[in-house]
Design a protein around this motif. Sequence first.
Motif, PDB file in Angstrom:
ATOM      1  N   ARG A 203     -12.097   4.875   2.708  1.00 18.81           N
ATOM      2  CA  ARG A 203     -11.411   6.092   3.129  1.00 18.81           C
ATOM      3  C   ARG A 203     -12.300   7.313   2.914  1.00 18.81           C
ATOM      4  O   ARG A 203     -12.388   8.196   3.763  1.00 18.81           O
ATOM      5  CB  ARG A 203     -10.110   6.244   2.352  1.00 18.81           C
TER       6      ARG A 203
ATOM      7  N   ARG B 292       1.442   5.137  -2.806  1.00 18.70           N
ATOM      8  CA  ARG B 292       1.302   6.540  -2.377  1.00 18.70           C
ATOM      9  C   ARG B 292       1.611   7.472  -3.552  1.00 18.70           C
ATOM     10  O   ARG B 292       2.609   7.296  -4.254  1.00 18.70           O
ATOM     11  CB  ARG B 292       2.260   6.869  -1.231  1.00 18.70           C
TER      12      ARG B 292
ATOM     13  N   LEU C  12      -1.421   8.769   3.916  1.00 19.90           N
ATOM     14  CA  LEU C  12      -2.527   7.823   3.823  1.00 19.90           C
ATOM     15  C   LEU C  12      -3.476   7.903   5.002  1.00 19.90           C
ATOM     16  O   LEU C  12      -4.551   7.305   4.968  1.00 19.90           O
ATOM     17  CB  LEU C  12      -1.979   6.386   3.703  1.00 19.90           C
TER      18      LEU C  12
ATOM     19  N   ASP D  45       0.469  10.802   9.765  1.00 20.75           N
ATOM     20  CA  ASP D  45       0.826   9.459   9.322  1.00 20.75           C
ATOM     21  C   ASP D  45       2.038   8.999  10.123  1.00 20.75           C
ATOM     22  O   ASP D  45       3.101   9.634  10.059  1.00 20.75           O
ATOM     23  CB  ASP D  45       1.145   9.483   7.822  1.00 20.75           C
TER      24      ASP D  45
ATOM     25  N   GLN E  12       0.830  -1.202   0.000  1.00 17.12           N
ATOM     26  CA  GLN E  12       0.000   0.000   0.000  1.00 17.12           C
ATOM     27  C   GLN E  12       0.863   1.248   0.000  1.00 17.12           C
ATOM     28  O   GLN E  12       0.519   2.256  -0.621  1.00 17.12           O
ATOM     29  CB  GLN E  12      -0.939  -0.004   1.211  1.00 17.12           C
ATOM     30  N   ASP E  13       2.011   1.186   0.687  1.00 16.10           N
ATOM     31  CA  ASP E  13       2.923   2.333   0.691  1.00 16.10           C
ATOM     32  C   ASP E  13       3.491   2.598  -0.698  1.00 16.10           C
ATOM     33  O   ASP E  13       3.809   3.735  -1.034  1.00 16.10           O
ATOM     34  CB  ASP E  13       4.068   2.097   1.687  1.00 16.10           C
TER      35      ASP E  13
END
Length: 440
Positions: free
Chosen positions: A357, A89, A182, A188, A85-86
């Motif tokens: 989100r 970004r 995120l 974060d 997931q990073d």
Amino acid sequence: MGSSPIYVELASESDDPQVTVIESFCTACEEQGETRLLMTRIPHYREVILTSFQCGHCGNRNNGIQPGGIEDLGVNFKLNVKNTQDLSRQLVKSDYATVCIPEIELEIPPEGEKGEVTTVEGILRKAKDGLNQEQEFRRREHPDTAKLIDNFIDKLNKLLEVEESFTLTIDDPSGNSFLENLCEPIPDPELTKKNYKRTKQQDERMGFYEQEEEDKNEDDEPKNINDEVLTFETLCDKCTKPVSTNMKVVTIPHFKEVIIMATHCDGCGSRTNEVKSGSGISPLGKKIKLKFTDPFDMARDVLKSDTCSIEIPELELYVGGGLIGGKFTTLEGLLNNIRDDLASNPFLMGDSVEGARKTSVEKLMANIDKILDGSLSAHIILDDPAGNSYLQNIYAPDDDPEMTVEDYERTFEQNEDLGLNDMKTENYIENESITEHTVP
């Protein structure tokens, strides 16, 4: 007849998208291709120039981004990449940014690199593709060098699989780079952002040189600006038309002097105000905490400096100091600013944002509305390391039973962010005098 804006909104419904098309030389096939230019504004980022090149002969394509100006401070991002997931970004890299991954000793300098909008994965894949170029030739002519590059490409592949966590840093003296948070609107835990003052060498590399100060006229009498409104010309941050900004020094009762700057654009109707401290950085930081108990609390005056953070614990909401800048408004106006900021943020409410989100942000905005109409009890905390923020005490000069004000000693990191650790303010004249007497 008024001039049209230079920078347009991406969501503009104008029939004229103001895209400029020019013929450009293709470096791949040496034929003529087309470059399209669009001067636009990315919400919560800045004005940019988007470029897109396409060659109809060989199919070569590329795109880039150039910010429309230079920020006052440089910026440094540090990200701890732990999962895939990073890698997704969103990332804006300017022409002046340096990207580093210390675990594999990778550094991508700004020289020869165009600005781009990409992702963390995109940065890694571009580095991998760049190294793969000419590998077949190296394997034939320079096998030892090719083997070293193959080993390095293997390291990049492991980073793309996130077999182990690694660190990615972006250092940009122009202040025009960006790395997605995120966890917005709260900090974060895996991402840190630090602004810093550029060195003289960094300014010169970007083409800025200090001008020599003009000789001052000793016969000029000092003016008292406290009693007058000063006006200077600037550009509207919405439509870029010329506007006049009014500036006034104001003394806030039971607080201090501040400088208020207000702008009204006749072209688009935009109104903005900005507040700066008129007395520098206070010796102590200040934390103000208020419990909302009455709808009239929303009418309290509030001065939020550009170093002040805002927190509403009940909503798990945290707004950093520089997000909405300095404001002189009411609590209602401040909460509305935060709500509008969330609603217009494309990284939180855009079409590409995942549903969960976006739902959490919509719930947060609904809870802000409940605080505004008095149906939800909450606290607001203003934390200003510079000590230049203020919240009206409606019981003054007596204490406010619902509000606490705490002065505190700043930490080393807070002094570092304010630029105080490198500032010499004591024994300067004495040391200078001693030096003069000891030099032969």
